[in-house]
Design a protein around this motif. Structure first.
Motif, short mmCIF file in Angstrom:
data_model
loop_
_atom_site.label_atom_id
_atom_site.label_comp_id
_atom_site.label_asym_id
_atom_site.label_seq_id
_atom_site.Cartn_x
_atom_site.Cartn_y
_atom_site.Cartn_z
N ILE A 97 0.86 -1.19 0.00
CA ILE A 97 0.00 0.00 0.00
C ILE A 97 0.89 1.24 0.00
O ILE A 97 1.79 1.37 0.83
N ASN A 98 0.63 2.14 -0.94
CA ASN A 98 1.36 3.39 -1.02
C ASN A 98 0.40 4.54 -0.81
O ASN A 98 -0.59 4.68 -1.53
N ARG A 99 0.67 5.34 0.23
CA ARG A 99 -0.14 6.52 0.52
C ARG A 99 0.54 7.75 -0.06
O ARG A 99 1.67 8.06 0.31
N VAL A 100 -0.12 8.42 -0.99
CA VAL A 100 0.43 9.61 -1.65
C VAL A 100 -0.16 10.84 -0.98
O VAL A 100 -1.37 11.05 -0.98
N THR A 101 0.70 11.67 -0.41
CA THR A 101 0.22 12.87 0.28
C THR A 101 -0.05 14.00 -0.71
O THR A 101 0.49 14.03 -1.80
N LYS A 102 -0.92 14.90 -0.29
CA LYS A 102 -1.25 16.06 -1.13
C LYS A 102 -0.03 16.96 -1.26
O LYS A 102 0.67 17.23 -0.29
N LYS A 103 0.19 17.44 -2.47
CA LYS A 103 1.34 18.30 -2.76
C LYS A 103 0.87 19.70 -3.15
O LYS A 103 -0.28 19.89 -3.56
N PRO A 104 1.75 20.69 -3.04
CA PRO A 104 1.36 22.06 -3.39
C PRO A 104 0.98 22.21 -4.86
O PRO A 104 1.53 21.54 -5.74
N LEU A 105 0.04 23.12 -5.13
CA LEU A 105 -0.36 23.49 -6.48
C LEU A 105 0.09 24.92 -6.76
O LEU A 105 0.30 25.71 -5.84
N ASP A 106 0.21 25.27 -8.05
CA ASP A 106 0.63 26.62 -8.41
C ASP A 106 -0.55 27.56 -8.63
O ASP A 106 -0.42 28.62 -9.22
N GLU A 107 -1.73 27.15 -8.19
CA GLU A 107 -2.89 28.02 -8.19
C GLU A 107 -3.55 27.95 -6.81
O GLU A 107 -3.51 26.92 -6.14
N ALA A 108 -4.12 29.07 -6.38
CA ALA A 108 -4.67 29.15 -5.03
C ALA A 108 -5.96 28.32 -4.93
O ALA A 108 -6.88 28.47 -5.74
N ARG A 109 -6.00 27.46 -3.93
CA ARG A 109 -7.21 26.70 -3.60
C ARG A 109 -7.27 26.58 -2.08
O ARG A 109 -6.28 26.22 -1.44
N GLN A 110 -8.42 26.87 -1.53
CA GLN A 110 -8.62 26.74 -0.08
C GLN A 110 -9.97 26.10 0.17
O GLN A 110 -10.95 26.40 -0.53
N SER A 111 -10.04 25.26 1.17
CA SER A 111 -11.31 24.63 1.51
C SER A 111 -11.36 24.33 3.00
O SER A 111 -10.35 24.06 3.63
N LEU A 112 -12.58 24.40 3.53
CA LEU A 112 -12.86 24.05 4.92
C LEU A 112 -14.07 23.13 4.93
O LEU A 112 -14.98 23.26 4.11
N SER A 113 -14.10 22.19 5.86
CA SER A 113 -15.28 21.35 6.02
C SER A 113 -15.47 21.00 7.49
O SER A 113 -14.49 20.88 8.24
N PHE A 114 -16.73 20.84 7.86
CA PHE A 114 -17.10 20.47 9.22
C PHE A 114 -18.12 19.35 9.14
O PHE A 114 -19.07 19.42 8.35
N SER A 115 -17.92 18.31 9.96
CA SER A 115 -18.80 17.15 9.92
C SER A 115 -19.27 16.80 11.32
O SER A 115 -18.50 16.89 12.29
#
Length: 819
Positions: A236-254
């Motif tokens: 199993i290989n877990r790939v972590t999120k990497k930086p993007l060259d465009e702005a993206r922001q998100s919030l979530s609440f559960s």
């Protein structure tokens, strides 16, 4: 029969629903380079939407069922610069574009440093399976995957909840503990799990969390030709999120069942105008109870990442993943001694209220990719992993309490107490060159590399254990009760032995309380510092000519265990192996490839014994051989991936509990196991707003040679012969219901044995799930309901005192905002 009718009805309803809301606007065209040659596999995406595709072998693309309006068309591809172009779509008409992609010296990094831009279930490339950016259909081995979009749509927070989406992968227990093609893969073993292609140690007890992951991949079968000491069933290989060259922001609440609360944040973008410095920050917090009594989890994840791009040829990435977890260790459900699985509520755990499990894990990674020219690149990565465990638990002694005659008391479970502290540290170094060149008509992609990994158990690890029955003088304890020597034990008024730790009464109305730890008699086990390291040299060549691709490689692996580390008796025990790999891929049609592979696996038997000095040994290494063949194809304008495979996996030397009296930790080595099976994986889009996941696995994993004759022919523990899963999501793109989506799915798992030395088993089960979505501009509201029929089932088990039930019907409501 009823389940099949429900499934057919659901799928038929979906077809009608999708057709009713179909749109007539289309966007199509062709992408070519400066010499007017078609650009194959170029990714196109309508910005801010889920509509996207890739170009085919002629450079052509097509997007259908699009609502009219103004869009920004984003394009990116291997070896080409990204572009951003305005597009106007008119309802009922087809817009045709002729696009030219501008080449650049830099190709897509061979180390996965830059973030993935796609926003759907499908991905086209894998880095870890060949250590190059290779199209999945060109890899001569089965690779299953899920993306962050699927994790989000199914509201998945733990990896075990996600494995149903992989063929041939299922849970073994509540823990970070799985089977792949019938072979067990457990946390705590740094050969079982990779993070961005590097070895990672993690908790065995708590499942891996997913909020910071871009995707999860499973390389089926041994991956030893590239990584050396790996699990034979798969990696199993877990790939972590990497930086993007465009702005993206998100919030979530559960919020949801079992007093669950979660909060997630994901921020990424450039840190300067030149976009040479990029960042990403993922945050996650969970505070949740459980359907299991006394169980809870408080988890914190902090995962910052920075990418530096000093030139078009050089990329440097630094990222950290820090996780802190507080909860209790759940050893599973015990049922009455009559073997009735339904005799005790699935909510009942065996804990006391003062139990706890505290864990802290971190991964720190620095990786570099430098391209000298269009033919040669160098990749280097280092990762440091730390794991700390602080545990106090009341748990079963894996048996029922004994009366004065030594017979089981069916409603009482014999108990024991563990108090333990340990710390591990792992280091990984990976260095390799990628060389692209041609000899005549034969194209080569050559990988030459060296890696090194080590693991240390830090000094100071120790454990206090209270178990068994009190001696006659009430000054200590004896581990087991022998009625023939009853005079050696402290007996109660009924003539039964008095336990060192009070028995757990399965039929008591309220069996939970805070235990007085000072009343127990303890024995101490010390975990002396341990150290082992592995290193290897490897070479791999991907050759292609016409429709044929050949992958040939080998690894020379060296493994060293330092026995009696840091003592006067310290010595080194060495093992080595030459590991080959051979694979073929042939393009039958532009969208169908046939493949075949042969690969060997090698795994020294140290990861278990290093954590448990009472396991026995020394043991011979695991040696495995995989023969596999199948087909990989793309459909619906390459929006949908389909992989079908058949395999034969032979393994020699697995360790199993010896089940010897007074030696509960002793292991024995089984002679040979063979897993034979068929797998099917379908993932992607049927239409731009209709996603689907479908998988099925038949796995005949049996013992074929053993010193215990009764084991021969047995199916391996927690390895079902049949299992499958489906999930589909549809979103209405226009009209009065625009923005509303619905998801439905289900999975089934066949009957499984709990262990080799018992006839105990867990029954087959089917579970159905559903979700509703509503997206309005930057807001999304999502409600997931799992186990719709409120079915009682078990995801795994070791025996009838350690069963692991699945959760009853539950829901989770999530509100997300993107800005």
């Amino acid at each position: 029969m009823m389940s099949k009718q429900v499934l057919l009805t659901v799928l038929f309803t979906w077809v009608i629903f999708a057709t009713a809301f179909a749109q007539t606007s289309r966007l199509e065209g062709r992408v070519s380079d400066a010499q007017n040659r078609p650009v194959v596999g170029f990714s196109l995406q309508l910005k801010g939407t889920r509509y996207g595709t890739v170009t085919d072998s002629d450079g052509a693309f097509r997007l259908t069922d699009l609502p009219a309006g103004e869009y920004r068309l984003l394009g990116s591809g291997v070896g080409f610069r990204r572009f951003d172009q305005a597009v106007q779509l008119t309802d009922g008409q087809t817009t045709t574009l002729a696009l030219t992609a501008t080449e650049q010296m830099e190709e897509l990094q061979t180390v996965e440093i830059t973030g993935r831009r796609e926003t759907d279930y499908k991905t086209d490339l894998s880095f870890v399976a060949t250590k190059t950016a290779t199209a999945l259909k060109d890899i001569p081995q089965s690779v299953s995957y899920i993306t962050k979009e699927l994790l989000q749509d199914q509201a998945i927070f733990r990896l075990n909840e996600a494995v149903k989406n992989f063929s041939g992968v299922n849970q073994f227990s509540f823990y970070n503990d799985l089977t792949i093609r019938g072979h067990r893969v457990s946390g705590g073993d740094n050969y079982a799990s990779l993070v961005n292609g590097l070895r990672s140690n993690s908790s065995f007890w708590k499942q891996n969390l997913t909020p910071h992951l871009e995707r999860v991949e499973v390389i089926k079968g041994p991956a030893s030709a590239l990584f050396g000491n790996t699990s034979p069933g798969g990696t199993i290989n877990r790939v972590t999120k990497k930086p993007l060259d465009e702005a993206r922001q998100s919030l979530s609440f559960s919020v949801g069942s079992f007093n669950t609360f979660r909060s997630l944040a994901d921020f990424t973008g450039p840190m300067n105008e030149q976009k040479t410095l990029l960042y990403r920050l993922n945050l996650g917090y969970e505070n949740a109870m459980s359907f299991r009594d006394l169980q809870y989890d408080k988890n914190l994840i902090v995962a910052p990442s920075v990418t530096f791009l000093p030139s078009d040829r050089t990329r440097l990435n630094f990222d950290v993943v820090y996780q802190n977890s507080n909860g209790r260790l759940d050893r599973g459900q015990a049922v009455l001694g009559n073997g009735d699985l339904y005799s005790v509520p699935i909510s009942r755990s065996l804990n006391r209220t003062n139990d706890y499990l505290k864990e802290e894990t971190y991964n720190i990674t620095l990786s570099l990719n430098h391209r000298f020219n269009e033919h040669i690149s160098f990749n280097s990565a280092y990762m440091k992993t730390g794991y700390e465990e602080d545990l106090l638990e009341h748990r079963s002694a894996n048996t029922y309490a004994k009366d004065g005659a030594g017979q089981n008391i069916p409603n009482l479970v014999e108990m024991q107490v563990f108090i333990r502290q340990r710390r591990w540290f792992d280091d990984n170094i990976s260095n390799y060159f990628n060389l692209d060149f041609a000899t005549g008509k034969l194209a080569h992609r050559l990988v030459i590399g060296y890696d090194y990994a080590q693991q240390k158990l830090a000094p100071g690890g120790s454990q206090l254990v209270a178990r068994g029955y009190r001696n006659a003088a009430n000054t200590g304890a004896i581990n087991t009760f022998n009625p023939a020597r009853a005079k050696d034990y402290l007996l109660d008024s009924q003539g039964a032995p008095v336990p060192n730790v009070a028995h757990f009464n399965l039929t008591e109305a309220n069996p939970y309380y805070m235990a007085d730890m000072s009343k127990y008699f303890y024995s101490r086990t010390d975990y002396p510092p341990t150290f082992y390291y592995t290193q290897g040299f490897y070479a791999q060549n991907q050759m292609s000519i016409g429709k044929l691709k050949v992958l040939a490689g080998f690894r020379q692996d060296y493994f060293t265990e330092v026995v009696e580390y840091k003592t006067a008796k310290e010595r080194k025990v060495k093992q080595q192996a030459l590991i080959p790999r051979l694979g073929l891929v042939y393009s039958l049609t532009p969208n169908i490839n046939a493949y075949a592979t042969y690969v060997k696996g090698y795994q020294p038997q140290v990861a278990t014994t290093i954590a448990n000095p009472n396991a026995g040994g020394p043991f011979d290494p695991l040696v495995s051989r995989l023969v596999e063949g199948g087909f990989k194809s793309e459909w619906f304008d390459k929006r949908l991936n389909v992989t079908a495979s058949v395999y034969n996996l032979e393994l020699n030397g697995t360790l199993y509990p010896a089940n010897q009296p007074n030696q509960p930790d002793l292991l024995t080595q089984v002679g040979q196991e063979v897993a034979k099976g068929v797998e099917l994986d379908v993932i992607g889009q049927i239409a731009t707003n209709w996603n689907v996941v479908l998988n099925y696995a038949y796995n005949d994993a049996t013992i074929t040679r053993s010193t215990t004759e009764s084991q021969i022919g047995q199916q391996k523990p927690n390895a079902p012969k049949h299992q499958g899963n489906f999930w589909t999501k549809y979103v209405v793109s226009s009209g009065p219901l625009q923005g509303i989506g619905i998801g439905v799915g289900g999975n089934f798992v066949g009957k499984r044995l709990t262990s080799l030395n018992t006839a105990q088993s867990t029954p087959a089960y089917e579970v159905f799930n559903a979700a509703l979505y509503y997206q309005m501009k930057k807001f999304q509201i999502q409600v997931n309901v799992n186990n719709l029929a409120d079915k009682t089932y078990w995801v795994g088990g070791y025996d009838y005192i350690r069963l692991f039930p699945g959760a009853p019907r539950n829901f989770l409501a999530t509100v997300g905002y993107t800005f």
